[in-house]
Design an enzyme around this catalytic site. Structure first.
Site, PDB file in Angstrom:
ATOM      1  N   CYS A 303       0.791  -1.239   0.000  1.00 27.67           N
ATOM      2  CA  CYS A 303       0.000   0.000   0.000  1.00 27.67           C
ATOM      3  C   CYS A 303       0.826   1.293   0.000  1.00 27.67           C
ATOM      4  CB  CYS A 303      -0.976   0.033   1.168  1.00 27.67           C
ATOM      5  SG  CYS A 303      -1.372  -1.542   1.892  1.00 27.67           S
ATOM      6  N   ARG A 332       5.819 -11.557   5.512  1.00 25.29           N
ATOM      7  CA  ARG A 332       5.223 -11.372   6.836  1.00 25.29           C
ATOM      8  C   ARG A 332       5.701 -12.477   7.762  1.00 25.29           C
ATOM      9  NH1 ARG A 332      -0.964  -9.896   4.957  1.00 25.29           N
ATOM     10  NH2 ARG A 332      -0.340  -8.182   3.598  1.00 25.29           N
ATOM     11  N   GLN A 350       0.758 -11.032  -3.589  1.00 25.27           N
ATOM     12  CA  GLN A 350      -0.668 -10.682  -3.605  1.00 25.27           C
ATOM     13  C   GLN A 350      -1.086 -10.224  -5.002  1.00 25.27           C
ATOM     14  OE1 GLN A 350      -0.263  -7.581  -0.482  1.00 25.27           O
ATOM     15  NE2 GLN A 350      -1.927  -8.683   0.523  1.00 25.27           N
ATOM     16  N   ASP A 352      -2.666  -7.698  -5.869  1.00 25.12           N
ATOM     17  CA  ASP A 352      -3.030  -6.512  -5.107  1.00 25.12           C
ATOM     18  C   ASP A 352      -3.426  -5.363  -6.026  1.00 25.12           C
ATOM     19  OD1 ASP A 352      -3.405  -5.184  -2.780  1.00 25.12           O
ATOM     20  OD2 ASP A 352      -1.278  -4.866  -2.323  1.00 25.12           O
ATOM     21  N   HIS A 354      -4.810  -0.987  -5.473  1.00 23.29           N
ATOM     22  CA  HIS A 354      -5.372   0.089  -4.654  1.00 23.29           C
ATOM     23  C   HIS A 354      -6.112   1.049  -5.560  1.00 23.29           C
ATOM     24  CE1 HIS A 354      -2.204  -1.564  -2.064  1.00 23.29           C
ATOM     25  NE2 HIS A 354      -3.120  -1.377  -1.138  1.00 23.29           N
ATOM     26  N   LYS A 434     -15.214  -3.498   5.419  1.00 24.91           N
ATOM     27  CA  LYS A 434     -14.668  -4.372   4.381  1.00 24.91           C
ATOM     28  C   LYS A 434     -15.635  -5.482   3.997  1.00 24.91           C
ATOM     29  CE  LYS A 434     -12.414  -7.468   7.646  1.00 24.91           C
ATOM     30  NZ  LYS A 434     -11.425  -8.487   7.827  1.00 24.91           N
ATOM     31  N   HIS A 480      -8.393  -0.967  -0.697  1.00 23.40           N
ATOM     32  CA  HIS A 480      -7.431  -2.062  -0.877  1.00 23.40           C
ATOM     33  C   HIS A 480      -8.219  -3.265  -1.350  1.00 23.40           C
ATOM     34  CE1 HIS A 480      -4.622  -0.255   2.242  1.00 23.40           C
ATOM     35  NE2 HIS A 480      -5.770   0.213   2.655  1.00 23.40           N
TER      36      HIS A 480
HETATM   37 ZN    ZN Z   1      -3.232  -2.266   0.654  1.00 23.55          ZN
END
Ligand code: ZN
Ligand code: ZN
Length: 607
Positions: A303, A332, A350, A352, A354, A434, A480
């Site tokens: 992010c 992580r 991910q 991912d 945004h 979310k 996200h």
């Molecule tokens: Zn994020």
């Protein structure tokens, strides 16, 4: 803590429902979770009694019911062997046959401690010492066996009609690796032998589909000690599937108006300070590394990088929404005990993205993300979902009005798609509401994959803004979202869903060509080349083996199609086609084969 758990930390006797010594299962159907819990927890007492009788020096720890079964932890000083488990099962059978009632007794703490000290049960003594002062202790007795417990139980041991011990494994006392390693025996019990049998059959099916086993058998990925736990090596066949997933990701995101970005794997520690990750997420981050006197941190999330890209320009309301997508690899920290194949790892990528948008754009953006989610999951063969909307928790950032507006936007986007959902009240993260979406696999198991999160926090922390129609600065909304979650985890789910038999479009090897003798090699090579030219993934088995053996191997490797070529096929320039299921598709020419396979790949048929 749930009913029927052998007493642990700080449990209160006052919680014992009705102070009843036993629960008549006839009152509750076995399907009721409470009934199963009591039934299985009672089974764990029988297990403990059997172990104590067979291995009298064993010390008892705890024995709760768990989902689908129960366990009991023992301090035996060595692991249980399979033969031990058989003997224990036999003894449990005898205890059940005696049909002893479970009898409840109340003791003062002093008496209970003296009692368990005398029995040399230090774990029980330790548990009692943690009881609130003056609280009474309950113990339950069946036959000559007494255990510390708050109850309730079934009426008597004979009520347990069908049980099985499943496995044993080391487990630390209280789950803490600084404590002594105990031996945990897992088991399950059911009201009827038929229920037990069908449960065991399901377990076997789960074992058959285990992605760790299949990854090895099909040579998809490995995790190696020299590299480190939770770090995945994608082997060529697994990497091919990953590439196909990534291709799909890029193709669809480009169509949906996302921009692709790439960002580094490390960044200055200051960035993570500013983003708040150091404060709120530190236990999942690795220690920083020092480079030329500056601390850098391995990224746990993508992010902040996307935010920094947003900030390189002055953004106007006309520029929004901006959608930055990245197959972003993050690291992580997970305790080694919770790592699990490729499902739970320490480094993962991910899918991912945004989205930075105006408040009035949230609903449409979320609706578009949902469309993409459905398209993606369906393409990979998942058609059933469980959807949760998590709403405002107690501690939050963002105004109440923002929360209400965003939550309403999430819900109406779901309604727009006619997607039924449940509300998880107060379960949102502190920075925004979310949507969590779980997909159901071939065995009906649910897997959390997609999350779509609105974030009021990061735009504020980084002072993001856009110039509105009014010429003034406004904070954008940040969303996200990861649809598959991570490629590693999704790959594990995919392997288990298909039991390794991937649909044609995802199969690393799509066609295996099997000439019966050397005489057909030139023609077989010609066919292989033609299929390669048609963008199909082909292997040619030219080994000097019987064709039956070659077919068996290709079947074990779960190659979707086998092309078999003998003298007759080579002579009239045809081929015999066979599916991995064993189905014989008969003789055909090369062109119809290419057409058929290409069509199946293009349509991403999942069967
Ligand atoms: Zn994020
Ligand atoms: Zn109990």
């Amino acid at each position: 803590m749930a009913n029927g758990t052998v007493m642990g930390l700080g449990q209160r006797l006052g919680d014992v429902p009705g102070e009843a010594a036993s629960v008549e299962l006839s009152v509750l159907p076995f399907e009721a979770p409470e009934a199963q819990e009591v039934y299985r927890h009672s089974s764990s007492h029988i297990l403990a009694q059997a172990v104590k009788e067979l291995f009298p020096s064993t010390k008892l720890a705890i024995g709760p019911a768990i989902e689908d079964g129960f366990y009991y932890d023992f301090d035996l000083g060595r692991p249980f062997t399979p033969e031990d488990l058989e003997r224990i099962e036999q003894r449990m059978q005898e205890i059940i046959a005696k049909n002893c009632p479970f009898e409840r007794m109340e003791l003062t703490q002093e008496k209970a401690i003296a009692f368990f000290q005398e029995k040399d049960e230090p774990y029980k003594v330790e548990l009692i010492r943690e009881f609130p002062e003056k609280e009474k202790v309950t113990v339950y007795q069946q036959g000559s066996f007494v255990d510390l417990c708050r109850g309730p139980h079934v009426y008597s041991t004979g009520r347990i009609k069908a049980f099985k011990l499943l496995s044993s494994a080391g487990a630390y006392w209280r789950g803490d690796e600084r404590n002594r390693m105990l031996q945990r025996i897992y088991g399950t019990s059911f009201e009827t032998p038929q229920q037990l049998e069908s449960y065991l059959a399901r377990l076997e099916e789960i074992r058959r589909r285990d992605h760790r086993r299949l990854a090895k058998e099909l040579d998809l990925f490995s995790i190696q000690d020299e590299i480190g736990p939770g770090l995945i090596l994608w082997h060529p066949k697994g990497a091919m599937i990953r590439k196909l997933i990534e291709d799909f990701f890029r193709e669809q995101h480009q169509k949906q108006g996302y921009d692709f970005v790439f960002t580094p794997h490390i960044a200055r520690l200051d960035l993570w300070q500013r983003s708040g990750h150091l404060e709120f997420y530190r236990e999942n981050m690795y220690p920083p590394m020092s480079v030329e006197g500056v601390d850098y941190e391995l990224k746990p999330m993508n992010c902040p990088f996307h935010i920094m890209i947003y900030q390189t320009h002055l953004r106007s309301y006309r520029d929004l929404p901006l959608r930055f997508a990245e197959l972003g690899t993050v690291y992580r920290y997970e305790r080694s005990g919770v790592l699990h194949g490729s499902l739970r790892v320490r480094g993962f990528t991910q899918d991912d993205a945004h989205i930075f948008c105006r408040p009035d754009q949230i609903e449409t953006e979320i609706a578009n993300v949902l469309s993409l989610t459905v398209l993606t999951t369906k393409t990979f063969g998942f058609n059933e979902y469980e959807i949760y909307v998590s709403t405002r928790p107690e501690k939050t950032v963002g105004s109440l009005e923002n929360w209400q507006q965003a939550t309403a936007a999430l819900e109406s986007a779901l309604k727009r798609h006619g997607m039924p959902y449940q509300i998880d009240p107060g379960e949102g993260v502190f920075y925004g509401p979310k949507i969590d979406l779980k997909i159901k696999d071939g065995l009906g198991r649910s897997w959390q994959c997609t999350t779509i999160q609105v974030d009021f926090n990061l735009p504020e922390r980084f002072g993001l803004s856009f110039i509105g129609e009014d010429g003034k600065e406004h904070p954008p909304i940040m969303i996200h979202r990861a649809l598959l979650g991570s490629l590693e985890r999704f790959f594990g789910v995919l392997i288990e869903h298909y039991a390794g038999a991937f649909p044609l479009w995802l199969a690393p090897v799509q066609v295996m060509i099997l000439p019966i003798t050397d005489r057909q090699h030139p023609y077989a090579k010609e066919i292989a080349q033609a299929l390669l030219d048609a963008d199909l993934r082909v292997e040619l088995d030219l080994r000097n083996e019987k064709v039956g053996a070659k077919i068996r191997e290709a079947t074990l490797a779960k190659v979707p199609y086998m092309v078999i070529i003998g003298d007759r096929e080579a002579g009239n320039r045809t081929l015999s086609l066979r599916k991995r299921s064993g189905e014989d598709l008969g003789t055909m020419g090369l062109d119809p084969l290419v057409q058929k396979l290409r069509q199946e790949v293009r349509d991403r048929v999942v069967q």
